[in-house]
Write a protein that holds these residues in place. Structure first.
Motif, PDB file in Angstrom:
ATOM      1  N   TYR A  30      35.837   9.153 135.333  1.00 34.71           N
ATOM      2  CA  TYR A  30      34.398  10.082 134.592  1.00 34.71           C
ATOM      3  C   TYR A  30      35.472  11.000 133.889  1.00 34.71           C
ATOM      4  O   TYR A  30      34.686  10.760 132.494  1.00 34.71           O
ATOM      5  N   VAL A  31      36.733  10.927 133.215  1.00 38.27           N
ATOM      6  CA  VAL A  31      37.119  11.358 131.955  1.00 38.27           C
ATOM      7  C   VAL A  31      37.019  10.393 130.489  1.00 38.27           C
ATOM      8  O   VAL A  31      36.761  11.689 129.680  1.00 38.27           O
ATOM      9  N   GLN A  32      37.495   9.692 131.136  1.00 36.61           N
ATOM     10  CA  GLN A  32      37.460   8.423 130.287  1.00 36.61           C
ATOM     11  C   GLN A  32      36.008   8.634 129.845  1.00 36.61           C
ATOM     12  O   GLN A  32      35.328   8.521 128.298  1.00 36.61           O
ATOM     13  N   HIS A  33      34.809   8.468 130.625  1.00 34.06           N
ATOM     14  CA  HIS A  33      33.339   7.750 130.022  1.00 34.06           C
ATOM     15  C   HIS A  33      32.884   9.450 129.077  1.00 34.06           C
ATOM     16  O   HIS A  33      32.068   9.298 128.377  1.00 34.06           O
ATOM     17  N   LEU A  41      28.842  11.544 120.108  1.00 36.12           N
ATOM     18  CA  LEU A  41      27.962  12.306 120.319  1.00 36.12           C
ATOM     19  C   LEU A  41      28.652  13.137 118.836  1.00 36.12           C
ATOM     20  O   LEU A  41      28.279  13.689 117.705  1.00 36.12           O
ATOM     21  N   ARG A  42      30.083  13.028 118.592  1.00 40.49           N
ATOM     22  CA  ARG A  42      30.237  13.840 117.156  1.00 40.49           C
ATOM     23  C   ARG A  42      30.171  12.612 116.102  1.00 40.49           C
ATOM     24  O   ARG A  42      30.607  12.639 114.702  1.00 40.49           O
ATOM     25  N   ALA A  43      29.914  11.308 116.715  1.00 43.87           N
ATOM     26  CA  ALA A  43      29.626   9.903 115.069  1.00 43.87           C
ATOM     27  C   ALA A  43      29.111  10.597 114.497  1.00 43.87           C
ATOM     28  O   ALA A  43      28.047  10.874 114.837  1.00 43.87           O
ATOM     29  N   ASP A  44      29.137  10.254 113.001  1.00 44.77           N
ATOM     30  CA  ASP A  44      28.359   9.894 111.841  1.00 44.77           C
ATOM     31  C   ASP A  44      26.982   9.505 111.640  1.00 44.77           C
ATOM     32  O   ASP A  44      26.104  10.246 111.871  1.00 44.77           O
ATOM     33  N   ASP A  50      21.038   3.760 124.898  1.00 43.47           N
ATOM     34  CA  ASP A  50      22.101   2.757 125.979  1.00 43.47           C
ATOM     35  C   ASP A  50      23.105   2.704 125.865  1.00 43.47           C
ATOM     36  O   ASP A  50      24.354   1.347 125.992  1.00 43.47           O
ATOM     37  N   ALA A  51      23.649   3.294 124.836  1.00 45.54           N
ATOM     38  CA  ALA A  51      24.953   3.413 124.249  1.00 45.54           C
ATOM     39  C   ALA A  51      26.064   3.662 125.644  1.00 45.54           C
ATOM     40  O   ALA A  51      27.137   2.947 125.486  1.00 45.54           O
ATOM     41  N   HIS A  52      25.949   4.404 126.703  1.00 45.57           N
ATOM     42  CA  HIS A  52      26.535   4.462 127.148  1.00 45.57           C
ATOM     43  C   HIS A  52      25.941   4.027 128.773  1.00 45.57           C
ATOM     44  O   HIS A  52      26.619   4.082 130.340  1.00 45.57           O
ATOM     45  N   THR A  53      25.324   3.280 128.873  1.00 43.02           N
ATOM     46  CA  THR A  53      24.595   2.544 130.028  1.00 43.02           C
ATOM     47  C   THR A  53      25.469   1.657 130.929  1.00 43.02           C
ATOM     48  O   THR A  53      25.629   2.214 132.295  1.00 43.02           O
ATOM     49  N   GLN A 101      19.273   8.318 129.139  1.00 42.82           N
ATOM     50  CA  GLN A 101      19.024   9.631 128.616  1.00 42.82           C
ATOM     51  C   GLN A 101      19.934   9.673 127.112  1.00 42.82           C
ATOM     52  O   GLN A 101      20.743   9.579 127.270  1.00 42.82           O
ATOM     53  N   PRO A 102      19.867  10.953 126.491  1.00 48.11           N
ATOM     54  CA  PRO A 102      19.562  11.401 125.551  1.00 48.11           C
ATOM     55  C   PRO A 102      21.712  12.003 125.206  1.00 48.11           C
ATOM     56  O   PRO A 102      21.854  12.109 127.076  1.00 48.11           O
ATOM     57  N   LEU A 103      22.146  11.509 124.553  1.00 45.46           N
ATOM     58  CA  LEU A 103      23.635  11.698 125.250  1.00 45.46           C
ATOM     59  C   LEU A 103      23.621  12.874 124.937  1.00 45.46           C
ATOM     60  O   LEU A 103      24.192  13.067 126.965  1.00 45.46           O
TER      61      LEU A 103
END
Length: 249
Positions: A30-33, A41-44, A50-53, A101-103
């Motif tokens: 969960y820490v790594q997730h 979230l901090r990416a330009d 679905d980036a984390h699906t 869901q949104p990031l």
């Protein structure tokens, strides 16, 4: 056709993780997730919903497996243990709910998961220790109190490291982890760094090194968790993070 010697059929098989070790590993996942979500979230450039699906699906499955491993122990259903099972079931639900869901929303849903998994591990370890209190063959483990505290904080995802102008720093969310202690844990193979995987300490700052438990560190912490000199872990995880502090060598 000849039968090969018996010795040729023997090979090393890693022992399956104990239920307590499984929960400690789950906390690390969960820490790594969460770190991955923070980086996205901090990416330009914004990422799709679905980036984390895949990661969320894997976590939900791993959490349900941890629940099964816990219930398979067939321990006395104390209130604390029942609460731990419910908490883990909630984590699995929240991981599933974060998919699509949104990031920012997904990050919020799993924000407290590492600490919750750690506290469930602590509860289970206590119940197992009570059940085996009279066992004469219980192994003994030696681990300095400072190392035990540091391993707990690392497992909760509270420790990152940075360097600047030749100086090295350890940043902690709760208990202070001296840099000397961190180096000792790394040297002994109990902790390791995931370089530039943790979010920056400030807007547009550099990524930090996440400190994680190794498999050896997980086993070591599982063996001493909830012992009398271990850090106090009976309280529920706080809803808000404590102030971040930095220490230099």
């Amino acid at each position: 056709m000849t039968t090969p010697p018996g010795d040729s059929l023997l090979f090393e098989v890693a022992a399956p993780p104990t239920p307590v070790e499984r929960l400690l590993r789950l906390a690390g996942q969960y820490v790594q997730h969460n770190d991955t979500l923070d980086r996205l979230l901090r990416a330009d450039s914004p990422s799709g919903p679905d980036a984390h699906t895949a990661s969320a699906q894997q976590l939900a499955s791993a959490t349900r497996a941890a629940v099964k491993a816990l219930t398979d122990e067939r321990l006395f259903a104390s209130r604390e243990l029942s609460d731990a099972v419910v908490r883990l079931q909630q984590l699995a639900f929240l991981s599933d709910a974060s998919i699509g869901q949104p990031l920012a929303t997904a990050r919020m849903l799993t924000a407290l998961a590492p600490a919750a998994a750690m506290h469930c591990a602590d509860t289970l370890a206590l119940e197992l220790r009570r059940r085996r209190r009279n066992a004469t063959d219980a192994p003994t483990h030696q681990l300095a109190a400072t190392h035990r505290t540091a391993l707990w904080e690392i497992g909760c995802g509270n420790v990152v490291a940075t360097s600047s102008q030749g100086r090295h720093y350890v940043h902690c969310l709760d208990e202070h982890v001296p840099i000397g202690t961190l180096r000792a844990l790394e040297t002994s193979g109990l902790a390791e760094r995931d370089p530039k995987s943790a979010p920056s300490a400030y807007q547009a700052g550099p990524l930090q090194d996440r400190i994680l438990l190794t498999s050896v560190g997980t086993t070591a912490l599982a063996a001493v968790i909830c012992s009398p000199s271990a850090p106090s872990t009976t309280a529920a995880p706080a809803a808000t993070a404590t102030k971040r502090t930095a220490r230099s060598r």
